[in-house]
Design a protein around this motif. Structure first.
Motif, PDB file in Angstrom:
ATOM      1  N   ASP A  75      28.815 -75.354  -4.556  1.00 38.84           N
ATOM      2  CA  ASP A  75      29.028 -74.576  -3.336  1.00 38.84           C
ATOM      3  C   ASP A  75      27.801 -74.574  -2.424  1.00 38.84           C
ATOM      4  O   ASP A  75      27.925 -74.663  -1.206  1.00 38.84           O
ATOM      5  CB  ASP A  75      29.398 -73.133  -3.696  1.00 38.84           C
ATOM      6  CG  ASP A  75      30.745 -73.041  -4.399  1.00 38.84           C
ATOM      7  OD1 ASP A  75      31.653 -73.799  -4.022  1.00 38.84           O
ATOM      8  OD2 ASP A  75      30.862 -72.233  -5.336  1.00 38.84           O
ATOM      9  N   ALA A  76      26.608 -74.446  -3.013  1.00 38.46           N
ATOM     10  CA  ALA A  76      25.384 -74.309  -2.225  1.00 38.46           C
ATOM     11  C   ALA A  76      24.461 -75.494  -2.489  1.00 38.46           C
ATOM     12  O   ALA A  76      23.943 -75.640  -3.591  1.00 38.46           O
ATOM     13  CB  ALA A  76      24.681 -73.004  -2.578  1.00 38.46           C
ATOM     14  N   VAL A  77      24.273 -76.315  -1.476  1.00 41.24           N
ATOM     15  CA  VAL A  77      23.473 -77.538  -1.609  1.00 41.24           C
ATOM     16  C   VAL A  77      22.478 -77.597  -0.452  1.00 41.24           C
ATOM     17  O   VAL A  77      22.862 -77.400   0.711  1.00 41.24           O
ATOM     18  CB  VAL A  77      24.369 -78.791  -1.592  1.00 41.24           C
ATOM     19  CG1 VAL A  77      23.539 -80.056  -1.641  1.00 41.24           C
ATOM     20  CG2 VAL A  77      25.350 -78.755  -2.764  1.00 41.24           C
ATOM     21  N   PRO A  78      21.193 -77.869  -0.714  1.00 42.66           N
ATOM     22  CA  PRO A  78      20.212 -77.951   0.371  1.00 42.66           C
ATOM     23  C   PRO A  78      20.555 -79.042   1.378  1.00 42.66           C
ATOM     24  O   PRO A  78      21.103 -80.091   1.025  1.00 42.66           O
ATOM     25  CB  PRO A  78      18.904 -78.285  -0.358  1.00 42.66           C
ATOM     26  CG  PRO A  78      19.115 -77.836  -1.763  1.00 42.66           C
ATOM     27  CD  PRO A  78      20.575 -78.046  -2.036  1.00 42.66           C
ATOM     28  N   ALA A 137      22.958 -82.517 -20.543  1.00 43.47           N
ATOM     29  CA  ALA A 137      23.858 -82.295 -19.418  1.00 43.47           C
ATOM     30  C   ALA A 137      24.145 -80.805 -19.268  1.00 43.47           C
ATOM     31  O   ALA A 137      24.384 -80.103 -20.246  1.00 43.47           O
ATOM     32  CB  ALA A 137      25.155 -83.067 -19.618  1.00 43.47           C
ATOM     33  N   GLU A 138      24.112 -80.341 -18.022  1.00 43.87           N
ATOM     34  CA  GLU A 138      24.305 -78.926 -17.695  1.00 43.87           C
ATOM     35  C   GLU A 138      25.709 -78.721 -17.157  1.00 43.87           C
ATOM     36  O   GLU A 138      26.107 -79.341 -16.180  1.00 43.87           O
ATOM     37  CB  GLU A 138      23.270 -78.499 -16.648  1.00 43.87           C
ATOM     38  CG  GLU A 138      23.460 -77.112 -16.089  1.00 43.87           C
ATOM     39  CD  GLU A 138      23.340 -76.028 -17.145  1.00 43.87           C
ATOM     40  OE1 GLU A 138      24.389 -75.489 -17.549  1.00 43.87           O
ATOM     41  OE2 GLU A 138      22.197 -75.746 -17.560  1.00 43.87           O
ATOM     42  N   ALA A 139      26.466 -77.836 -17.818  1.00 41.91           N
ATOM     43  CA  ALA A 139      27.846 -77.591 -17.402  1.00 41.91           C
ATOM     44  C   ALA A 139      27.965 -76.508 -16.338  1.00 41.91           C
ATOM     45  O   ALA A 139      28.927 -76.498 -15.573  1.00 41.91           O
ATOM     46  CB  ALA A 139      28.699 -77.216 -18.620  1.00 41.91           C
ATOM     47  N   ASP A 140      27.003 -75.596 -16.276  1.00 37.20           N
ATOM     48  CA  ASP A 140      27.071 -74.452 -15.374  1.00 37.20           C
ATOM     49  C   ASP A 140      26.713 -74.883 -13.951  1.00 37.20           C
ATOM     50  O   ASP A 140      25.577 -75.268 -13.669  1.00 37.20           O
ATOM     51  CB  ASP A 140      26.098 -73.378 -15.862  1.00 37.20           C
ATOM     52  CG  ASP A 140      26.242 -72.066 -15.109  1.00 37.20           C
ATOM     53  OD1 ASP A 140      26.191 -72.097 -13.857  1.00 37.20           O
ATOM     54  OD2 ASP A 140      26.389 -71.018 -15.756  1.00 37.20           O
ATOM     55  N   HIS A 141      27.678 -74.810 -13.038  1.00 35.92           N
ATOM     56  CA  HIS A 141      27.447 -75.240 -11.659  1.00 35.92           C
ATOM     57  C   HIS A 141      26.404 -74.364 -10.960  1.00 35.92           C
ATOM     58  O   HIS A 141      25.634 -74.855 -10.120  1.00 35.92           O
ATOM     59  CB  HIS A 141      28.760 -75.218 -10.877  1.00 35.92           C
ATOM     60  CG  HIS A 141      29.767 -76.193 -11.396  1.00 35.92           C
ATOM     61  ND1 HIS A 141      31.003 -76.373 -10.806  1.00 35.92           N
ATOM     62  CD2 HIS A 141      29.740 -77.046 -12.443  1.00 35.92           C
ATOM     63  CE1 HIS A 141      31.680 -77.284 -11.475  1.00 35.92           C
ATOM     64  NE2 HIS A 141      30.937 -77.697 -12.478  1.00 35.92           N
ATOM     65  N   GLY A 142      26.372 -73.102 -11.279  1.00 36.69           N
ATOM     66  CA  GLY A 142      25.381 -72.210 -10.682  1.00 36.69           C
ATOM     67  C   GLY A 142      23.965 -72.622 -11.049  1.00 36.69           C
ATOM     68  O   GLY A 142      23.057 -72.593 -10.210  1.00 36.69           O
ATOM     69  N   ARG A 143      23.769 -72.994 -12.307  1.00 36.11           N
ATOM     70  CA  ARG A 143      22.446 -73.453 -12.736  1.00 36.11           C
ATOM     71  C   ARG A 143      22.084 -74.785 -12.073  1.00 36.11           C
ATOM     72  O   ARG A 143      20.922 -75.035 -11.753  1.00 36.11           O
ATOM     73  CB  ARG A 143      22.395 -73.575 -14.258  1.00 36.11           C
ATOM     74  CG  ARG A 143      22.409 -72.246 -14.986  1.00 36.11           C
ATOM     75  CD  ARG A 143      22.166 -72.455 -16.476  1.00 36.11           C
ATOM     76  NE  ARG A 143      22.268 -71.228 -17.220  1.00 36.11           N
ATOM     77  CZ  ARG A 143      21.277 -70.347 -17.387  1.00 36.11           C
ATOM     78  NH1 ARG A 143      20.108 -70.583 -16.808  1.00 36.11           N
ATOM     79  NH2 ARG A 143      21.447 -69.262 -18.098  1.00 36.11           N
ATOM     80  N   GLN A 144      23.077 -75.644 -11.885  1.00 39.75           N
ATOM     81  CA  GLN A 144      22.829 -76.911 -11.190  1.00 39.75           C
ATOM     82  C   GLN A 144      22.354 -76.647  -9.762  1.00 39.75           C
ATOM     83  O   GLN A 144      21.405 -77.278  -9.282  1.00 39.75           O
ATOM     84  CB  GLN A 144      24.099 -77.759 -11.189  1.00 39.75           C
ATOM     85  CG  GLN A 144      24.493 -78.289 -12.561  1.00 39.75           C
ATOM     86  CD  GLN A 144      25.841 -78.977 -12.551  1.00 39.75           C
ATOM     87  OE1 GLN A 144      26.602 -78.869 -11.592  1.00 39.75           O
ATOM     88  NE2 GLN A 144      26.163 -79.683 -13.625  1.00 39.75           N
ATOM     89  N   GLU A 145      23.007 -75.704  -9.098  1.00 40.96           N
ATOM     90  CA  GLU A 145      22.592 -75.345  -7.734  1.00 40.96           C
ATOM     91  C   GLU A 145      21.182 -74.764  -7.733  1.00 40.96           C
ATOM     92  O   GLU A 145      20.375 -75.061  -6.840  1.00 40.96           O
ATOM     93  CB  GLU A 145      23.585 -74.340  -7.145  1.00 40.96           C
ATOM     94  CG  GLU A 145      24.968 -74.922  -6.890  1.00 40.96           C
ATOM     95  CD  GLU A 145      25.990 -73.861  -6.538  1.00 40.96           C
ATOM     96  OE1 GLU A 145      25.623 -72.666  -6.541  1.00 40.96           O
ATOM     97  OE2 GLU A 145      27.156 -74.218  -6.269  1.00 40.96           O
ATOM     98  N   LEU A 153      15.936 -81.144  -7.824  1.00 42.29           N
ATOM     99  CA  LEU A 153      16.565 -82.154  -8.673  1.00 42.29           C
ATOM    100  C   LEU A 153      17.598 -81.517  -9.587  1.00 42.29           C
ATOM    101  O   LEU A 153      17.290 -80.584 -10.336  1.00 42.29           O
ATOM    102  CB  LEU A 153      15.503 -82.858  -9.519  1.00 42.29           C
ATOM    103  CG  LEU A 153      15.961 -84.010 -10.414  1.00 42.29           C
ATOM    104  CD1 LEU A 153      16.593 -85.119  -9.588  1.00 42.29           C
ATOM    105  CD2 LEU A 153      14.761 -84.567 -11.201  1.00 42.29           C
ATOM    106  N   ALA A 154      18.828 -82.032  -9.504  1.00 44.12           N
ATOM    107  CA  ALA A 154      19.881 -81.589 -10.409  1.00 44.12           C
ATOM    108  C   ALA A 154      20.645 -82.811 -10.885  1.00 44.12           C
ATOM    109  O   ALA A 154      20.906 -83.740 -10.112  1.00 44.12           O
ATOM    110  CB  ALA A 154      20.830 -80.620  -9.708  1.00 44.12           C
ATOM    111  N   PHE A 155      20.983 -82.813 -12.178  1.00 43.87           N
ATOM    112  CA  PHE A 155      21.748 -83.912 -12.749  1.00 43.87           C
ATOM    113  C   PHE A 155      23.186 -83.451 -12.962  1.00 43.87           C
ATOM    114  O   PHE A 155      23.430 -82.487 -13.697  1.00 43.87           O
ATOM    115  CB  PHE A 155      21.111 -84.369 -14.064  1.00 43.87           C
ATOM    116  CG  PHE A 155      19.738 -84.939 -13.870  1.00 43.87           C
ATOM    117  CD1 PHE A 155      19.567 -86.220 -13.356  1.00 43.87           C
ATOM    118  CD2 PHE A 155      18.616 -84.191 -14.164  1.00 43.87           C
ATOM    119  CE1 PHE A 155      18.309 -86.735 -13.150  1.00 43.87           C
ATOM    120  CE2 PHE A 155      17.348 -84.706 -13.966  1.00 43.87           C
ATOM    121  CZ  PHE A 155      17.187 -85.981 -13.463  1.00 43.87           C
TER     122      PHE A 155
END
Length: 357
Positions: A75-78, A137-145, A153-155
């Protein structure tokens, strides 16, 4: 009255007869696949017919639209976030260039949403080597954001964003040849990036992929295919010339790039051969610790173009590559390695894992 023909059956019949699908028909077909409305036998016949006839740009565009409609996006991307990735499928089993490039760019403050998965043609895909580096690998989209915002950097591991794609996985594995699905991942970044450096397994796909990205809103899309003595490779290479198709500001350009233009030496592709995830991870650590040679120079070349895609250091003058600008960007990428910035980006990513455990 006879039974009404299923929507997919009519589309399958069309491609089996050698006819092309338009964008809306292709989108409908791939939506039906991802909705589970297509049997394995039907999907196998559909993908085989497309591959034998040769998939079109319109069919690729429709498939991408369907996958994007089904993906679980951030949802939130720089602003200005980029992706650097390849399709895989070149069969050369090289070291992880695009993943290393992501760390180099992040070290220079470029936000990178690195989309990837496990190995296809190599022994160590992006997800595999990141796990070996202690970055699962990170499943939580909030943590990715959060990682994208705080660490630049997010994978984004494909299975956590494209669950519908799993439906086609058994058929793709059994078919054993490349299909349109091999192109879809790099064109469907869950961060909805509009700036991308994409490597493809065949030069034939450079122009169609660039055009599809452009039509879907890309600000800067470089689609590249390198030539080596052992075949093509899905990244900019120093083993030969690289074919580039670029879409920027609503315009399309194409040109070749050689190692000499970049001011870098040529290397045999064997110098870039990789191994298992652990050995590839160790080579990346060595790269960030100052190791010179083919791996470093190849990453510098890809990062130089990545900086342009991010809007830093314009490499194009009237649709032609500017050699001075390219070499300036290579020097900037070298600063990320030489000043330890890429290494710091790696350490931040590793620490973020420890912090959430």
């Amino acid at each position: 009255m006879g039974r009404q023909e299923k929507p997919f059956t009519s589309l399958l019949r069309k491609v089996a007869a050698g006819q092309e699908l338009d964008v809306s028909e292709a989108e409908q077909a791939f939506m039906l696949v991802m909705e589970g409305e297509v049997s394995d036998v039907e999907l196998s016949a559909f993908l085989t017919a497309l591959q034998m006839r040769g998939e079109t740009e319109e069919e690729l565009s429709g498939a991408v639209r369907a996958v994007r409609r089904n993906m679980q996006a951030l949802d939130a991307v720089p602003e200005g976030t980029v992706d650097v990735c390849g399709t895989g499928g070149d069969g050369l089993g090289t070291l992880n260039v695009s993943t290393a490039t992501a760390f180099v760019l992040a070290g220079l403050g470029v936000p990178v949403a690195k989309h990837g998965g496990r190995a296809l043609s190599s022994r160590a895909g992006a997800t595999d080597v990141l796990e070996a580096l202690g970055i699962p690998a990170e499943a939580d989209h909030g943590r990715q954001e959060e990682r994208l915002r705080d660490d630049q950097l997010a994978f984004l591991a494909a299975p956590f964003h494209h669950p519908a794609m799993r439906i086609a996985a058994p058929v793709r594995k059994q078919l054993g040849f490349r299909t349109l699905f091999n192109l879809l991942g790099p064109l469907c970044n869950p961060a909805r990036v509009r700036r991308q450096l994409v490597g493809v397994f065949s030069e034939t796909w450079c122009r169609p992929v660039a055009h599809v990205l452009g039509e879907l809103g890309a600000l800067s899309a470089w689609v590249v295919h390198g030539h080596t003595d052992e075949g093509g490779i899905d990244e900019l290479t120093l083993a030969g010339s690289t074919h580039n198709n670029v879409w920027e500001h609503g315009q399309s350009f194409s040109f070749a790039l050689t190692p000499e233009m970049a001011g870098l030496p040529r290397y045999d592709i064997a110098a870039l051969k990789g191994g298992d995830p652990a050995s590839n991870a160790q080579r990346m650590v060595s790269l960030f610790s100052g190791e010179a040679g083919c791996y470093r120079d190849t990453v510098l070349l890809n990062a130089a173009v990545g900086l342009h895609v991010a809007g830093r250091g314009n490499l194009l003058e009237n649709g032609q590559l500017s050699v001075p600008a390219l070499r300036h960007n290579i020097a900037e990428a070298a600063r990320s390695l030489d000043d330890g910035l890429a290494r710091e980006a790696l350490i931040r990513a590793q620490r973020s894992v420890s912090a959430r455990e």
